[in-house]
Design a protein around this motif. Sequence first.
Motif, PDB file in Angstrom:
ATOM      1  N   GLU A  97      35.345  44.398  37.157  1.00 37.38           N
ATOM      2  CA  GLU A  97      37.019  44.520  36.955  1.00 37.38           C
ATOM      3  C   GLU A  97      37.426  45.723  37.596  1.00 37.38           C
ATOM      4  OE1 GLU A  97      39.830  41.669  35.048  1.00 37.38           O
ATOM      5  OE2 GLU A  97      39.467  43.382  33.793  1.00 37.38           O
ATOM      6  N   ARG A 264      45.558  45.228  32.457  1.00 34.77           N
ATOM      7  CA  ARG A 264      46.749  44.373  32.454  1.00 34.77           C
ATOM      8  C   ARG A 264      48.008  45.093  31.917  1.00 34.77           C
ATOM      9  NH1 ARG A 264      42.152  41.929  32.080  1.00 34.77           N
ATOM     10  NH2 ARG A 264      41.765  40.077  33.140  1.00 34.77           N
ATOM     11  N   GLU A 277      48.083  39.022  42.466  1.00 40.55           N
ATOM     12  CA  GLU A 277      46.728  38.188  41.929  1.00 40.55           C
ATOM     13  C   GLU A 277      46.548  37.153  42.988  1.00 40.55           C
ATOM     14  OE1 GLU A 277      48.051  35.975  38.744  1.00 40.55           O
ATOM     15  OE2 GLU A 277      49.375  34.788  39.808  1.00 40.55           O
ATOM     16  N   ALA A 292      44.518  41.593  38.140  1.00 45.99           N
ATOM     17  CA  ALA A 292      43.975  42.260  36.912  1.00 45.99           C
ATOM     18  C   ALA A 292      43.028  43.371  37.480  1.00 45.99           C
ATOM     19  CB  ALA A 292      43.392  41.300  36.067  1.00 45.99           C
TER      20      ALA A 292
END
Length: 424
Positions: A97, A264, A277, A292
């Motif tokens: 991520e 976040r 998103e 995120a």
Amino acid sequence: MTQASARTHALALDAADPLRPLRGEFLVPRHRDREQIYFVGNSLGLQPRGARAHVLEVLDKWAAEAVEGHFSGDTAWMHYHALVREPLARLVGAQPEEVVAMNTLTVNLHLMLASFYRPTRERPAILVEAGAFPSDRHAVESQIRLHGFDPATDLVEVEADEPHGTLSMEAIARAIAEHGPRLALVLWPGVQYRTGQAFDLAEIARLAHAQGAAAGFDLAHAVGNLPLALHDAGADFAVWCHYKYVNAGPGAVAGCFVHARHARSGLPRMAGWWGHEAATRFLMGAQFVPAAGAEGWQLSNPPVLALAPLRASLELFDRAGGMAALRAKSEKLTGFLDQRVRQRLAGTLEILPPAEPERRGCQLSLRVAGGRERGRELFEYLRQTGILGDWREPDVIRISPVPLYNRFADVLRLVEEVEHWRGV
Ligand SMILES: Cc1ncc(COP(=O)(O)O)c(C=O)c1O
């Protein structure tokens, strides 16, 4: 060691090298009737053989499916950038991520500065190394002006304090401490492009954070060269390109890291629809809801044709066993070059980066004795004999033995040719 025993040694090292088959996965340019000896992975990495197939796959999909190509199959363009996420995370020591492939390095640097350089009157300054890559310097200087501050006082440049223009950790620590209360950001290279010096990123991030400043890294010369642990190092952000040691082609799509603690956080940013998103992007609402992690900084739908070679290249890093395996060979390969230069070419070539392996990557920047004219003469001589390094004014030849495709015999040939030139 005599040159004859060095030759035997080099050939034995090549024969015992477990990564040796990987060279065959690259297209090596030819010089006359043999392969060129290519030491310029610090500038443009060689083409992986698999790159063509990945590019053709995209072209074929476009031809056969047109717009449907966005949605069909394992390589649907809609999610194409995500195909490189996990291998990229492995390459830089990050969580998936935390990384995204997008844009080019300087663009990503500006996007990161927009979020992480939030100057105030009390804390307006950015700290960089003196002699930073011009694009980085232009970027930080323009951002300082953009916010109404003055680079003359708010761009802090740390001068080299060691012979050959390298920087001690003490000098960096002193500068961060001295300017600490005024620092908004420390922007530092993983490997300095001119000298080849590598830095302790975790320590620099720690020092910056201790002063209340953000820490960002330019990893153009570090990614694919050194093992990185960006998550653990605690960097707020990092940016890099993929055309050097990552072999993804000229102007390749670049990389960007944003630490998980900001995933976040709702940081202010320059936004675009591809950063929205994914689940609600196509509802086409007016309100921006960031994805995120690093993907939340994307602007546009990705250039799929340009991303395709990166997939091929990252496959080879995984096949090599990752950066730890490559670094093990790299230390030996660059160590061999270092040792041969010191033994055979002292007085002709001066090694600029520090001698300790942990303070440099694969690149040795070599200053040619006798100044610019002699340096250009040697550079041209090597080029004519099929050995390519790159030139940095006024008198430095950069040589980067790359563990994915260079051999110990390549290093030996370079040293022999310099000896030959010197004797001419
Ligand atoms: C250290 C460093 N920073 C920035 C850049 C600029 O990269 P780009 O042209 O991809 O923005 C380069 C390019 O070589 C570089 O070496």
